[in-house]
Design a protein around this motif. Structure first.
Motif, short mmCIF file in Angstrom:
data_model
loop_
_atom_site.label_atom_id
_atom_site.label_comp_id
_atom_site.label_asym_id
_atom_site.label_seq_id
_atom_site.Cartn_x
_atom_site.Cartn_y
_atom_site.Cartn_z
N LEU A 90 0.93 -1.24 -0.25
CA LEU A 90 0.12 0.05 -0.07
C LEU A 90 0.95 1.16 0.08
CD1 LEU A 90 -2.95 -1.00 2.50
CD2 LEU A 90 -2.96 -0.84 0.01
N ARG A 96 -8.82 -5.05 -4.56
CA ARG A 96 -7.96 -4.09 -4.16
C ARG A 96 -8.62 -2.74 -4.75
NH1 ARG A 96 -1.85 -6.31 -5.85
NH2 ARG A 96 -1.77 -8.09 -4.43
N PHE A 105 -14.05 2.02 -4.54
CA PHE A 105 -14.08 1.73 -3.01
C PHE A 105 -15.45 1.66 -2.17
CE2 PHE A 105 -13.71 2.67 1.66
CZ PHE A 105 -12.87 1.80 1.76
N SER A 127 -6.02 7.87 7.48
CA SER A 127 -4.97 7.18 8.37
C SER A 127 -4.20 7.90 9.20
CB SER A 127 -3.98 6.40 7.43
OG SER A 127 -4.56 5.32 6.59
N ALA A 154 -1.57 2.20 7.64
CA ALA A 154 -2.69 1.46 7.39
C ALA A 154 -3.44 0.81 8.62
CB ALA A 154 -2.42 0.10 6.55
N THR A 173 -7.26 -1.73 9.57
CA THR A 173 -8.40 -2.73 9.16
C THR A 173 -9.75 -2.12 9.26
OG1 THR A 173 -6.91 -4.55 9.86
CG2 THR A 173 -9.27 -4.99 9.51
N LEU A 175 -11.30 -4.90 4.74
CA LEU A 175 -10.38 -4.08 3.95
C LEU A 175 -8.88 -3.73 5.00
CD1 LEU A 175 -12.71 -2.24 1.45
CD2 LEU A 175 -11.70 -4.65 1.18
N ARG A 176 -8.05 -3.84 4.31
CA ARG A 176 -6.83 -3.31 4.87
C ARG A 176 -6.56 -1.82 4.30
NH1 ARG A 176 -4.22 -3.55 9.73
NH2 ARG A 176 -1.97 -2.82 9.60
N VAL A 177 -6.73 -0.93 4.85
CA VAL A 177 -6.99 0.39 4.21
C VAL A 177 -5.86 1.72 4.56
CG1 VAL A 177 -8.58 2.50 3.99
CG2 VAL A 177 -9.71 0.20 4.33
N SER A 226 -6.68 0.27 -0.88
CA SER A 226 -7.06 -0.78 0.28
C SER A 226 -6.84 -2.01 -0.44
CB SER A 226 -8.63 -0.53 0.64
OG SER A 226 -9.35 -0.86 -0.36
#
Length: 462
Positions: free
Chosen positions: A58, A89, A105, A113, A118, A120, A132-134, A148
């Motif tokens: 990311l 993604r 998205f 952030s 990042a 979750t 999602l890992r954002v 993400s």
């Protein structure tokens, strides 16, 4: 020697009661705790590594997007969406008012952030819920760039890893239980064999010995213990045979003097007519009684020495000085029998040891006295102090008839007397006392093969 016994089936209850099985289970539990901690550590480290790799990706994508001109961001985000039809993604671009400008998205504008890290984010998309890992980065113009990656693959990987670790743990437990059962069954078989041998010994079979493996062939602590117990059984069997032999010999050797005593008294009762004859009969009875008392006193003295009661009074003594005294004491007896008694003692020699000087004198005196007793007139006796690389001691060599090879072990037993000594005064306990004193002091008594006559060595380690 132990006899072979057929092995019987071992029940689960017997295995559970085996100490080795319980010990194996204890170690299995200990290793299970260690394994659980290790597996937990591995799971956490691998999961963290996967998330770290995702966060690095990311960050690289963010740097690539930020290198683009602000007017190109919309096109680049939409272009990424076209390349990701499964929306695995999802990227997005949001305006300052929170309205979506580009990308796919799912859901409303996410929070930015903190420090560019990042996080979750659970997202509800229709009837399904996904994580999602954002990484959301605010731009200078107020817009928000959202990058993400779906955590589905990471969760799948974690489940596979967890199943693999659980399977490995289950396999380890099963193998551990099987190993513990095998160890317990093996221990039960060994203990059954040992118990059977002990039961035979208790029932009177002193020739039985506990089964063991040679220590040099991988024997364990139990084999070392069995070796000591078998040595103890050897000694007990030897002592039992000696007791039986001593009882038989006492009955045999004391029967004659008791018969003579009884016959003399009966004869005096029947025939003695005056005081002198009664006095002679009483004197003969006293002599026989004193001989019997001397025999019993010798037996009691041997028992006292074998019990180690005198060891408490040990002190530093010089064996050479004790030999000096013994030779000097018995020289008159040798001269009365016209025997040449020579003594070889290098000047300055000393043989120091911890012991009882009076017992050592008595033992050496018995050896010299026996040599004088069995050496014919005008014979020779040589007493010599010797020093060899591994031992020192005393050797006594006479010119008598010697001891036949077949009797060289038996002469040390109580009351044993060879045919050549049947008519010689004595009770057959002298050499038994010598052996008892030698054993008490850690000394060896050997009958040597050198030349005619009797050659006896009295040795201690150098």
């Amino acid at each position: 020697m132990s006899s072979a016994r057929p092995s019987k089936p071992v029940s689960l209850g017997e295995i559970r009661r085996a100490a080795s099985f319980r010990t194996a289970l204890l170690f299995l539990a200990l290793y299970g705790v260690i394994g659980a901690l290790l597996f937990g550590f591995l799971y956490q480290q691998i999961s963290s590594y996967a998330l770290g790799r995702m966060d690095e990706w990311l960050a690289r994508e963010r740097n690539a997007f930020l290198r683009s001109a602000p007017s190109e961001l919309v096109e680049r985000v939409n272009y990424h969406a076209r390349l990701d039809p499964d929306n695995a993604r999802p990227f997005g671009l949001y305006g300052a008012d929170g309205s979506p400008l580009a990308g796919a998205f799912p859901g409303p504008r996410p929070p930015a952030s903190v420090d560019g890290r990042a996080y979750t984010l659970p997202v509800q998309q229709g009837a399904s819920r996904r994580e999602l890992r954002v990484a959301a980065y605010p731009l200078p113009d107020g817009r928000l760039l959202v990058l993400s990656q779906d955590l589905y693959e990471a969760h799948e990987f974690n489940e596979v890893l967890l199943r693999a670790l659980a399977s490995a743990a289950l396999l380890a437990v099963l193998l551990g239980l099987a190993g513990a059962a095998w160890i317990g069954r093996r221990a039960v078989h060994r203990l059954d064999a040992i118990t059977g041998a002990i039961q035979s010994i208790v029932l009177g079979d002193l020739s039985q010995r506990l089964p063991q493996r040679p220590l040099q062939d991988g024997g364990d602590d139990l084999d070392r213990l069995v070796t000591v117990v078998n040595g103890m059984l050897d000694e007990i069997e030897r002592l039992m045979h000696e007791v039986k032999g001593a009882c038989d010999n006492i009955a045999h050797d004391l029967r004659t003097p008791l018969s003579r005593l009884l016959a003399g008294l009966e004869r005096a009762q029947r025939r003695a007519a005056n005081t002198d004859e009664f006095r002679l009969a009483v004197e003969a009875a006293i002599a026989e009684t004193l001989s019997l008392l001397a025999t019993f006193n010798a037996m009691l003295r041997i028992s006292e020495v074998e019990a180690g009661a005198r060891r408490a009074g040990f002190s530093d003594v010089d064996l050479a000085a004790i030999v000096d005294d013994a030779v000097e004491f018995y020289e008159p007896s040798a001269e009365d029998k016209h025997i040449t008694l020579t003594y070889q003692r290098p000047a300055g020699w000393q043989f120091a040891l911890r012991g009882d000087a009076s017992l050592l004198f008595e033992a050496l005196g018995n050896l010299i006295d026996n040599a004088i007793k069995f050496t014919p007139e005008h014979g020779q006796i040589n007493v010599a102090l010797v020093r060899q690389p591994d031992l020192v001691g005393v050797e006594i060599h006479d010119s008598g008839p010697g001891i036949p090879p077949a009797e060289r072990e038996a002469v040390f037993q109580r009351f044993h007397r060879s045919e050549s000594s049947r008519h010689t005064p004595g009770n057959g306990l002298g050499l038994s006392l010598v052996v008892a004193v030698a054993h008490l002091h850690g000394v060896q008594v050997r009958i040597l093969e050198q030349g005619p006559g009797c050659h006896i060595g009295f040795y201690l380690p150098a």
